[in-house]
Design a protein around this motif. Structure first.
Motif, PDB file in Angstrom:
ATOM      1  N   GLU A 178       0.747  -1.116  -0.145  1.00  9.92           N
ATOM      2  CA  GLU A 178       0.173   0.149   0.220  1.00  9.92           C
ATOM      3  C   GLU A 178       0.851   1.203   0.060  1.00  9.92           C
ATOM      4  O   GLU A 178       1.952   1.293   0.829  1.00  9.92           O
ATOM      5  N   GLU A 179       0.270   2.167  -0.837  1.00  7.91           N
ATOM      6  CA  GLU A 179       1.363   3.483  -1.016  1.00  7.91           C
ATOM      7  C   GLU A 179       0.152   4.547  -0.647  1.00  7.91           C
ATOM      8  O   GLU A 179      -0.904   4.407  -1.341  1.00  7.91           O
ATOM      9  N   LYS A 180       0.509   5.561  -0.201  1.00  7.32           N
ATOM     10  CA  LYS A 180      -0.416   6.848   0.260  1.00  7.32           C
ATOM     11  C   LYS A 180      -0.297   7.683  -1.056  1.00  7.32           C
ATOM     12  O   LYS A 180       0.947   8.056  -1.593  1.00  7.32           O
ATOM     13  N   VAL A 181      -1.344   8.166  -1.642  1.00  8.82           N
ATOM     14  CA  VAL A 181      -1.204   9.030  -2.976  1.00  8.82           C
ATOM     15  C   VAL A 181      -2.098  10.346  -2.426  1.00  8.82           C
ATOM     16  O   VAL A 181      -3.159  10.249  -2.017  1.00  8.82           O
ATOM     17  N   ARG A 182      -1.297  11.530  -2.633  1.00 13.26           N
ATOM     18  CA  ARG A 182      -2.230  12.628  -2.193  1.00 13.26           C
ATOM     19  C   ARG A 182      -2.603  13.376  -3.674  1.00 13.26           C
ATOM     20  O   ARG A 182      -1.715  13.518  -4.518  1.00 13.26           O
ATOM     21  N   PHE A 183      -3.796  13.950  -3.400  1.00 12.06           N
ATOM     22  CA  PHE A 183      -4.337  14.742  -4.753  1.00 12.06           C
ATOM     23  C   PHE A 183      -5.115  15.779  -4.334  1.00 12.06           C
ATOM     24  O   PHE A 183      -5.758  16.176  -3.318  1.00 12.06           O
ATOM     25  N   LYS A 184      -5.291  16.984  -5.225  1.00 14.47           N
ATOM     26  CA  LYS A 184      -6.169  18.232  -4.945  1.00 14.47           C
ATOM     27  C   LYS A 184      -7.693  17.712  -5.172  1.00 14.47           C
ATOM     28  O   LYS A 184      -8.177  17.119  -6.333  1.00 14.47           O
ATOM     29  N   LYS A 185      -8.223  17.606  -4.187  1.00 11.50           N
ATOM     30  CA  LYS A 185      -9.807  17.533  -4.129  1.00 11.50           C
ATOM     31  C   LYS A 185     -10.569  18.662  -5.038  1.00 11.50           C
ATOM     32  O   LYS A 185     -10.323  19.445  -4.795  1.00 11.50           O
ATOM     33  N   GLY A 186     -11.525  17.786  -6.007  1.00 11.47           N
ATOM     34  CA  GLY A 186     -12.138  18.718  -6.918  1.00 11.47           C
ATOM     35  C   GLY A 186     -11.464  19.369  -7.966  1.00 11.47           C
ATOM     36  O   GLY A 186     -12.166  19.981  -8.925  1.00 11.47           O
ATOM     37  N   ALA A 187     -10.318  19.054  -8.215  1.00  7.20           N
ATOM     38  CA  ALA A 187      -9.677  19.736  -9.309  1.00  7.20           C
ATOM     39  C   ALA A 187      -9.888  19.417 -10.644  1.00  7.20           C
ATOM     40  O   ALA A 187     -10.034  20.000 -11.572  1.00  7.20           O
ATOM     41  N   LEU A 188     -10.152  18.077 -10.906  1.00  4.80           N
ATOM     42  CA  LEU A 188     -10.743  17.508 -12.279  1.00  4.80           C
ATOM     43  C   LEU A 188     -12.225  18.059 -12.512  1.00  4.80           C
ATOM     44  O   LEU A 188     -12.445  18.457 -13.562  1.00  4.80           O
ATOM     45  N   HIS A 189     -13.041  18.038 -11.397  1.00  5.77           N
ATOM     46  CA  HIS A 189     -14.103  18.815 -11.653  1.00  5.77           C
ATOM     47  C   HIS A 189     -14.338  20.189 -12.252  1.00  5.77           C
ATOM     48  O   HIS A 189     -14.650  20.379 -13.169  1.00  5.77           O
ATOM     49  N   LYS A 190     -13.135  20.965 -11.501  1.00  4.88           N
ATOM     50  CA  LYS A 190     -12.979  22.203 -12.121  1.00  4.88           C
ATOM     51  C   LYS A 190     -12.393  22.344 -13.337  1.00  4.88           C
ATOM     52  O   LYS A 190     -12.983  23.232 -14.159  1.00  4.88           O
ATOM     53  N   GLN A 191     -11.582  21.340 -13.731  1.00  5.83           N
ATOM     54  CA  GLN A 191     -10.779  21.502 -14.958  1.00  5.83           C
ATOM     55  C   GLN A 191     -11.731  21.387 -15.938  1.00  5.83           C
ATOM     56  O   GLN A 191     -11.795  21.708 -17.263  1.00  5.83           O
ATOM     57  N   LEU A 192     -12.719  20.110 -15.882  1.00  2.00           N
ATOM     58  CA  LEU A 192     -13.782  19.896 -16.733  1.00  2.00           C
ATOM     59  C   LEU A 192     -15.073  20.458 -16.683  1.00  2.00           C
ATOM     60  O   LEU A 192     -15.839  20.529 -17.655  1.00  2.00           O
TER      61      LEU A 192
END
Length: 85
Positions: free
Chosen positions: A16-30
């Motif tokens: 298992e690896e922890k992955v960090r991402f920006k919440k809502g970034a894809l929604h905003k981009q699309l």
């Protein structure tokens, strides 16, 4: 300041690896509101499109970028892991 979220994903070796991402970034981009689900066909259209091309998504022209393609791929990976059995 962007809000980040962390998830645990298994790598190829099963660790298992922890992955960090920006919440809502894809929604905003699309161009989708965060409370609305992005249709799966939008993801496949973005995946098939070449970088630099424009797609009509949610009523507006959106330029397909490398970052957009990476976010879509990541979203599909997360969706695959969350399938209900």
């Amino acid at each position: 300041m962007p809000e980040y979220e962390t998830v645990k994903l298994k790598n190829d070796e099963g660790k298992e690896e922890k992955v960090r991402f920006k919440k809502g970034a894809l929604h905003k981009q699309l161009g989708y509101p965060e409370n609305k689900t992005i249709p799966r066909n939008v993801f496949t259209r973005v995946q098939k499109a070449k970088e630099g091309t424009t797609l009509k998504i949610n009523g507006k022209d959106r330029k397909v970028t490398r970052l957009m393609k990476r976010r879509v791929n990541f979203a599909l990976v997360l969706m695959k892991g969350n399938k209900k059995k």
